[in-house]
Design a protein around this motif. Sequence first.
Motif, PDB file in Angstrom:
ATOM      1  N   VAL A  54      18.871  35.090  31.672  1.00 18.16           N
ATOM      2  CA  VAL A  54      20.002  34.704  32.509  1.00 18.16           C
ATOM      3  C   VAL A  54      19.875  35.402  33.851  1.00 18.16           C
ATOM      4  CG1 VAL A  54      21.421  36.548  31.499  1.00 18.16           C
ATOM      5  CG2 VAL A  54      22.529  34.681  32.757  1.00 18.16           C
ATOM      6  N   THR A  55      20.112  34.642  34.915  1.00 18.75           N
ATOM      7  CA  THR A  55      20.167  35.204  36.259  1.00 18.75           C
ATOM      8  C   THR A  55      21.628  35.224  36.686  1.00 18.75           C
ATOM      9  OG1 THR A  55      17.973  34.344  36.812  1.00 18.75           O
ATOM     10  CG2 THR A  55      19.411  34.943  38.657  1.00 18.75           C
ATOM     11  N   TYR A  56      22.080  36.351  37.228  1.00 18.08           N
ATOM     12  CA  TYR A  56      23.500  36.477  37.557  1.00 18.08           C
ATOM     13  C   TYR A  56      23.695  37.160  38.902  1.00 18.08           C
ATOM     14  CZ  TYR A  56      22.557  40.975  35.186  1.00 18.08           C
ATOM     15  OH  TYR A  56      22.012  42.175  34.782  1.00 18.08           O
ATOM     16  N   ASP A  57      24.884  36.943  39.471  1.00 14.43           N
ATOM     17  CA  ASP A  57      25.243  37.598  40.723  1.00 14.43           C
ATOM     18  C   ASP A  57      26.755  37.560  40.904  1.00 14.43           C
ATOM     19  OD1 ASP A  57      26.117  35.358  42.827  1.00 14.43           O
ATOM     20  OD2 ASP A  57      24.392  34.553  41.728  1.00 14.43           O
ATOM     21  N   ILE A  58      27.225  38.424  41.791  1.00 22.65           N
ATOM     22  CA  ILE A  58      28.617  38.416  42.250  1.00 22.65           C
ATOM     23  C   ILE A  58      28.612  37.886  43.672  1.00 22.65           C
ATOM     24  CG2 ILE A  58      30.617  39.839  42.874  1.00 22.65           C
ATOM     25  CD1 ILE A  58      29.750  41.804  40.679  1.00 22.65           C
ATOM     26  N   SER A  59      29.455  36.902  43.941  1.00 23.26           N
ATOM     27  CA  SER A  59      29.508  36.314  45.274  1.00 23.26           C
ATOM     28  C   SER A  59      30.876  36.557  45.909  1.00 23.26           C
ATOM     29  CB  SER A  59      29.244  34.808  45.210  1.00 23.26           C
ATOM     30  OG  SER A  59      29.425  34.232  46.498  1.00 23.26           O
ATOM     31  N   LEU A  60      30.846  37.077  47.142  1.00 21.71           N
ATOM     32  CA  LEU A  60      32.065  37.272  47.926  1.00 21.71           C
ATOM     33  C   LEU A  60      32.159  36.247  49.049  1.00 21.71           C
ATOM     34  CD1 LEU A  60      31.968  41.174  48.230  1.00 21.71           C
ATOM     35  CD2 LEU A  60      33.060  39.773  46.465  1.00 21.71           C
ATOM     36  N   ILE A  61      31.317  35.218  48.978  1.00 22.45           N
ATOM     37  CA  ILE A  61      31.265  34.227  50.052  1.00 22.45           C
ATOM     38  C   ILE A  61      32.599  33.481  50.187  1.00 22.45           C
ATOM     39  CG2 ILE A  61      30.139  32.091  50.812  1.00 22.45           C
ATOM     40  CD1 ILE A  61      27.576  33.191  49.471  1.00 22.45           C
ATOM     41  N   TYR A  62      33.319  33.340  49.079  1.00 25.51           N
ATOM     42  CA  TYR A  62      34.606  32.639  49.127  1.00 25.51           C
ATOM     43  C   TYR A  62      35.772  33.619  49.210  1.00 25.51           C
ATOM     44  CZ  TYR A  62      31.552  28.854  47.882  1.00 25.51           C
ATOM     45  OH  TYR A  62      30.520  27.942  47.904  1.00 25.51           O
ATOM     46  N   GLY A  63      35.464  34.887  49.444  1.00 23.04           N
ATOM     47  CA  GLY A  63      36.488  35.899  49.563  1.00 23.04           C
ATOM     48  C   GLY A  63      36.499  36.843  48.371  1.00 23.04           C
ATOM     49  N   TYR A  64      37.581  37.585  48.250  1.00 25.64           N
ATOM     50  CA  TYR A  64      37.718  38.595  47.195  1.00 25.64           C
ATOM     51  C   TYR A  64      39.182  38.662  46.773  1.00 25.64           C
ATOM     52  CZ  TYR A  64      38.014  43.290  45.100  1.00 25.64           C
ATOM     53  OH  TYR A  64      38.250  44.351  44.270  1.00 25.64           O
ATOM     54  N   ASN A  65      39.412  38.624  45.449  1.00 20.02           N
ATOM     55  CA  ASN A  65      40.778  38.861  44.972  1.00 20.02           C
ATOM     56  C   ASN A  65      40.850  39.872  43.835  1.00 20.02           C
ATOM     57  OD1 ASN A  65      39.659  37.138  43.064  1.00 20.02           O
ATOM     58  ND2 ASN A  65      41.439  35.778  42.937  1.00 20.02           N
ATOM     59  N   VAL A  66      39.809  39.965  43.020  1.00 14.37           N
ATOM     60  CA  VAL A  66      39.768  40.983  41.964  1.00 14.37           C
ATOM     61  C   VAL A  66      38.363  41.574  41.896  1.00 14.37           C
ATOM     62  CG1 VAL A  66      41.544  39.813  40.584  1.00 14.37           C
ATOM     63  CG2 VAL A  66      39.126  39.413  40.086  1.00 14.37           C
ATOM     64  N   GLY A  67      38.285  42.830  41.474  1.00 20.06           N
ATOM     65  CA  GLY A  67      36.986  43.447  41.295  1.00 20.06           C
ATOM     66  C   GLY A  67      36.236  42.827  40.137  1.00 20.06           C
ATOM     67  N   MET A  68      34.909  42.905  40.184  1.00 26.64           N
ATOM     68  CA  MET A  68      34.067  42.325  39.135  1.00 26.64           C
ATOM     69  C   MET A  68      32.927  43.276  38.777  1.00 26.64           C
ATOM     70  SD  MET A  68      33.488  38.316  40.128  1.00 26.64           S
ATOM     71  CE  MET A  68      34.692  37.093  39.599  1.00 26.64           C
ATOM     72  N   GLU A  69      32.520  43.197  37.528  1.00 29.33           N
ATOM     73  CA  GLU A  69      31.315  43.873  37.059  1.00 29.33           C
ATOM     74  C   GLU A  69      30.597  42.942  36.095  1.00 29.33           C
ATOM     75  OE1 GLU A  69      30.162  48.089  34.907  1.00 29.33           O
ATOM     76  OE2 GLU A  69      31.888  46.962  34.148  1.00 29.33           O
ATOM     77  N   ILE A  70      29.297  42.764  36.272  1.00 25.64           N
ATOM     78  CA  ILE A  70      28.481  41.966  35.354  1.00 25.64           C
ATOM     79  C   ILE A  70      27.505  42.908  34.664  1.00 25.64           C
ATOM     80  CG2 ILE A  70      26.855  40.071  35.077  1.00 25.64           C
ATOM     81  CD1 ILE A  70      27.936  38.847  37.635  1.00 25.64           C
ATOM     82  N   SER A  71      27.503  42.882  33.327  1.00 34.09           N
ATOM     83  CA  SER A  71      26.610  43.746  32.566  1.00 34.09           C
ATOM     84  C   SER A  71      26.043  42.987  31.382  1.00 34.09           C
ATOM     85  CB  SER A  71      27.345  44.998  32.081  1.00 34.09           C
ATOM     86  OG  SER A  71      28.442  44.653  31.262  1.00 34.09           O
ATOM     87  N   SER A  72      24.901  43.455  30.905  1.00 34.99           N
ATOM     88  CA  SER A  72      24.237  42.883  29.741  1.00 34.99           C
ATOM     89  C   SER A  72      24.260  43.887  28.609  1.00 34.99           C
ATOM     90  CB  SER A  72      22.791  42.521  30.100  1.00 34.99           C
ATOM     91  OG  SER A  72      22.014  42.292  28.938  1.00 34.99           O
TER      92      SER A  72
END
Length: 233
Positions: free
Chosen positions: A106-124
């Motif tokens: 799986v390839t993953y990312d966090i994108s702020l291109i559309y703005g930000y409303n809540v924090g995020m964390e992606i982990s495996s």
Amino acid sequence: MSLISALALSALVTLSRAQSLNVDNKCGESVLLYTQTSFGTVANYVNVAAGASANLGISSNWDGAVNVGTGCNSDASACTTGGPTWNGVTPFSRAEFNFYAIPGSVTYDISLIYGYNVGMEISSADTSCDQYACTISSGCPVAGPDGSCYSPCCSSVAACAGGALPNGGGGCVNNAGPGPNSPFYYDTCTNAYAFPDNDGAGGYTPADNVDFTCTNTAITLTLCPGITSHIAK
């Protein structure tokens, strides 16, 4: 090692690698998960209460994104931030996943291109895979509703009215390179997209560590993790 022990170990390894996408909501409010799909299937319009978790039931070949909405009404037709809209007026944090391109990964990312409303964390489940996290506690260049931030591609609230990637009026360069407020975003959250080609595509800089391919597909998306990663490329 006995046969039974070996089988038990094999079962544990298989379980740890089982493909899944779980969302853990550590925010102080309920959220609406609005998902988008390029390939495969995933649950949509999923409400997750504060402190609760949800399994999005992805197919083995899912390729898509999870957008987060807050302050949503009962039928999810409108939200204070995020929700089922791309119009740039209600900013949202976005997590993107591709289980399709490389089978078993799986390839993953966090994108702020559309703005930000809540924090995020992606982990495996495999802790050797890059763990991306972004939390913005203050200082939005263009502040939005309910503590959100407008897209880095927008120089003002008005500039975002035509979409988070406006064709003119202060947008990201060719909808690819940095926008007027991208520096704040890539300085604050090094491992999140601050403009579409923040990974170095097209020769745009900086080329940050913003996407990762992991061979363990048991993935957790944590909302409001309270941390930010700064992993060098």
